[in-house]
Design a protein around this motif. Sequence first.
Motif, PDB file in Angstrom:
ATOM      1  N   TYR A 182    -149.549 -17.177  27.908  1.00 17.45           N
ATOM      2  CA  TYR A 182    -148.372 -18.167  28.219  1.00 17.45           C
ATOM      3  C   TYR A 182    -147.227 -18.060  27.135  1.00 17.45           C
ATOM      4  N   GLY A 183    -145.886 -18.187  27.483  1.00 14.43           N
ATOM      5  CA  GLY A 183    -144.857 -18.205  26.322  1.00 14.43           C
ATOM      6  C   GLY A 183    -143.863 -19.063  26.776  1.00 14.43           C
ATOM      7  N   ASP A 184    -142.857 -19.080  25.948  1.00 16.79           N
ATOM      8  CA  ASP A 184    -141.675 -19.995  26.265  1.00 16.79           C
ATOM      9  C   ASP A 184    -140.221 -19.259  25.844  1.00 16.79           C
ATOM     10  N   GLY A 185    -139.103 -20.155  25.668  1.00 13.54           N
ATOM     11  CA  GLY A 185    -138.013 -19.434  25.303  1.00 13.54           C
ATOM     12  C   GLY A 185    -137.967 -18.953  23.715  1.00 13.54           C
ATOM     13  N   ASP A 186    -138.836 -19.881  23.012  1.00 15.76           N
ATOM     14  CA  ASP A 186    -138.991 -19.808  21.619  1.00 15.76           C
ATOM     15  C   ASP A 186    -140.191 -18.737  21.216  1.00 15.76           C
ATOM     16  N   HIS A 187    -141.035 -18.486  22.049  1.00 14.66           N
ATOM     17  CA  HIS A 187    -142.309 -17.806  21.811  1.00 14.66           C
ATOM     18  C   HIS A 187    -142.384 -16.872  22.977  1.00 14.66           C
ATOM     19  N   PRO A 188    -141.796 -15.634  22.920  1.00 16.87           N
ATOM     20  CA  PRO A 188    -142.006 -14.635  23.949  1.00 16.87           C
ATOM     21  C   PRO A 188    -143.583 -13.960  24.264  1.00 16.87           C
ATOM     22  N   ILE A 189    -143.570 -13.581  25.392  1.00 18.71           N
ATOM     23  CA  ILE A 189    -145.215 -13.115  25.517  1.00 18.71           C
ATOM     24  C   ILE A 189    -145.363 -11.655  24.943  1.00 18.71           C
ATOM     25  N   VAL A 190    -146.419 -12.144  24.069  1.00 21.07           N
ATOM     26  CA  VAL A 190    -146.981 -10.844  23.536  1.00 21.07           C
ATOM     27  C   VAL A 190    -148.368 -10.293  24.176  1.00 21.07           C
ATOM     28  N   ASP A 191    -148.018  -8.978  24.718  1.00 21.33           N
ATOM     29  CA  ASP A 191    -149.320  -8.570  25.228  1.00 21.33           C
ATOM     30  C   ASP A 191    -149.283  -7.061  25.300  1.00 21.33           C
ATOM     31  N   PRO A 192    -150.362  -6.347  24.791  1.00 29.83           N
ATOM     32  CA  PRO A 192    -150.432  -5.124  24.837  1.00 29.83           C
ATOM     33  C   PRO A 192    -150.639  -4.297  26.084  1.00 29.83           C
ATOM     34  N   ALA A 193    -150.819  -5.154  27.189  1.00 26.69           N
ATOM     35  CA  ALA A 193    -151.375  -4.268  28.486  1.00 26.69           C
ATOM     36  C   ALA A 193    -149.862  -3.690  28.912  1.00 26.69           C
TER      37      ALA A 193
ATOM     38  N   SER B 230    -137.939 -27.697  32.674  1.00 26.55           N
ATOM     39  CA  SER B 230    -137.722 -29.300  33.473  1.00 26.55           C
ATOM     40  C   SER B 230    -137.327 -29.083  34.729  1.00 26.55           C
ATOM     41  N   ASP B 231    -137.483 -30.259  35.318  1.00 26.35           N
ATOM     42  CA  ASP B 231    -137.351 -30.239  36.979  1.00 26.35           C
ATOM     43  C   ASP B 231    -135.770 -30.911  36.834  1.00 26.35           C
ATOM     44  N   TRP B 232    -135.292 -31.302  35.627  1.00 29.08           N
ATOM     45  CA  TRP B 232    -133.777 -31.845  35.674  1.00 29.08           C
ATOM     46  C   TRP B 232    -132.893 -30.502  34.912  1.00 29.08           C
ATOM     47  N   ILE B 233    -131.922 -30.539  34.222  1.00 29.32           N
ATOM     48  CA  ILE B 233    -131.288 -29.491  33.519  1.00 29.32           C
ATOM     49  C   ILE B 233    -132.012 -28.974  32.576  1.00 29.32           C
ATOM     50  N   PRO B 234    -132.736 -27.814  32.780  1.00 32.17           N
ATOM     51  CA  PRO B 234    -133.532 -27.072  31.782  1.00 32.17           C
ATOM     52  C   PRO B 234    -132.836 -26.574  30.586  1.00 32.17           C
ATOM     53  N   GLY B 235    -133.640 -26.681  29.482  1.00 28.03           N
ATOM     54  CA  GLY B 235    -132.859 -26.310  28.208  1.00 28.03           C
ATOM     55  C   GLY B 235    -133.557 -24.998  27.682  1.00 28.03           C
ATOM     56  N   SER B 236    -134.753 -24.679  28.368  1.00 27.78           N
ATOM     57  CA  SER B 236    -135.476 -23.577  27.803  1.00 27.78           C
ATOM     58  C   SER B 236    -136.289 -22.905  28.985  1.00 27.78           C
ATOM     59  N   THR B 237    -137.259 -21.931  28.611  1.00 23.92           N
ATOM     60  CA  THR B 237    -138.182 -21.228  30.053  1.00 23.92           C
ATOM     61  C   THR B 237    -139.489 -21.439  29.604  1.00 23.92           C
ATOM     62  N   VAL B 238    -140.140 -21.316  30.688  1.00 24.01           N
ATOM     63  CA  VAL B 238    -141.572 -21.418  30.697  1.00 24.01           C
ATOM     64  C   VAL B 238    -141.892 -19.942  31.253  1.00 24.01           C
ATOM     65  N   LEU B 239    -142.822 -19.308  30.570  1.00 20.63           N
ATOM     66  CA  LEU B 239    -143.206 -17.748  30.793  1.00 20.63           C
ATOM     67  C   LEU B 239    -144.606 -17.577  31.014  1.00 20.63           C
TER      68      LEU B 239
ATOM     69  N   ALA C 294    -124.073 -22.696  42.050  1.00 19.16           N
ATOM     70  CA  ALA C 294    -124.086 -21.440  41.421  1.00 19.16           C
ATOM     71  C   ALA C 294    -123.642 -21.638  39.902  1.00 19.16           C
ATOM     72  N   LEU C 295    -122.863 -22.546  39.559  1.00 24.47           N
ATOM     73  CA  LEU C 295    -122.448 -22.847  38.210  1.00 24.47           C
ATOM     74  C   LEU C 295    -123.364 -23.381  37.446  1.00 24.47           C
ATOM     75  N   LEU C 296    -124.612 -23.864  37.908  1.00 19.57           N
ATOM     76  CA  LEU C 296    -125.729 -24.607  37.091  1.00 19.57           C
ATOM     77  C   LEU C 296    -126.729 -23.434  36.835  1.00 19.57           C
ATOM     78  N   PRO C 297    -127.340 -23.853  35.700  1.00 20.65           N
ATOM     79  CA  PRO C 297    -128.384 -22.724  35.214  1.00 20.65           C
ATOM     80  C   PRO C 297    -129.278 -22.198  36.449  1.00 20.65           C
ATOM     81  N   ASN C 298    -129.237 -20.808  36.447  1.00 16.68           N
ATOM     82  CA  ASN C 298    -129.937 -19.999  37.536  1.00 16.68           C
ATOM     83  C   ASN C 298    -131.318 -20.316  37.723  1.00 16.68           C
ATOM     84  N   LEU C 299    -132.055 -20.938  36.966  1.00 20.48           N
ATOM     85  CA  LEU C 299    -133.584 -21.550  36.930  1.00 20.48           C
ATOM     86  C   LEU C 299    -133.749 -22.733  37.308  1.00 20.48           C
ATOM     87  N   TYR C 300    -132.441 -23.499  37.451  1.00 23.52           N
ATOM     88  CA  TYR C 300    -132.588 -24.949  37.762  1.00 23.52           C
ATOM     89  C   TYR C 300    -133.196 -25.106  39.277  1.00 23.52           C
TER      90      TYR C 300
END
Length: 302
Positions: free
Chosen positions: A182-193, A204-213, A296-302
Amino acid sequence: MTAPVLEKPTAPAAAPAPAPAPVVETARPAVSAGRRRFLQGAWAVSLAAALVMGFVGFLFTLSHVQERHYQSTAYKTFRDQLGRAVAPTGSAPDGDPVALIDIPAIGLHQTVVVEGTTGRDLMRGPGHRRDTALPGQAGVAVVFGRGATFGAPFAQLSKLRVGDRIEAVTAQGRYTYTVNVYGDGDHPIVDPARNRLVLVTGDSDWIPGSTVLIGARLDGAAEQNPGGRPATVPYDKALAADKGALATLQLWSLALLGAVVGGLLLARYWRRSAVYLTAAPVVGALLWAVYENAAALLPNLY
């Protein structure tokens, strides 16, 4: 001797009808300038509130209908391309189907992945980031998906657990990935594969401020990656807004205003019911276009 002639008695004359009372017109009290401004302001606020509520309704109801319609059409197109062995294995035009994805753990089945990750691309379904490998190919494949609007295909992405399976179908075959990190906007995924899949959505299901990876490793051998893919554009990034839609939004808004004003003017000379019935579909279509470009002017992951 002649008989006397009797005269017929005459009825008494009817009394003259009384004259109708004169109608006294009372002057309407003049509306003060302050009250007029208040009424105009209240009307403008009510109209603005109705437009905003309509936009919210579009985002959480009609946008899902729009996404399902495209998914249905794109699924048939992609299955036909697979059958004729012409589905893309390299770069493809924005919005074109490039893969099917199944994530049983979150109820995602036979979902079409389109090329591109701009706000408009993700209105059609999950989007493949154009500069990465396709699922099943050697390298890292990255897929974005919305979490609240336009079908919200990745709304439950954070519920995936280590060991959950992700199935993908492309022109090169069927592939299985296993969630492992797992990861997020502040902690990118680290995987040697070397061969893996990364799924990205808002936090968030409202206006997101970060990402889920969510990271997953490819089970088995990878297919050849033809490479030669284009570089990303600013609108491809996570949480980016498609600012290019602003000019289009202005044009559609002017068209909507023109249609409303034109309808009101016609209603003064023609039968109102006929004008309103004729204008309603036009205004509805224009309003849909306005809302779509505003989305389209909202964040693309919203």
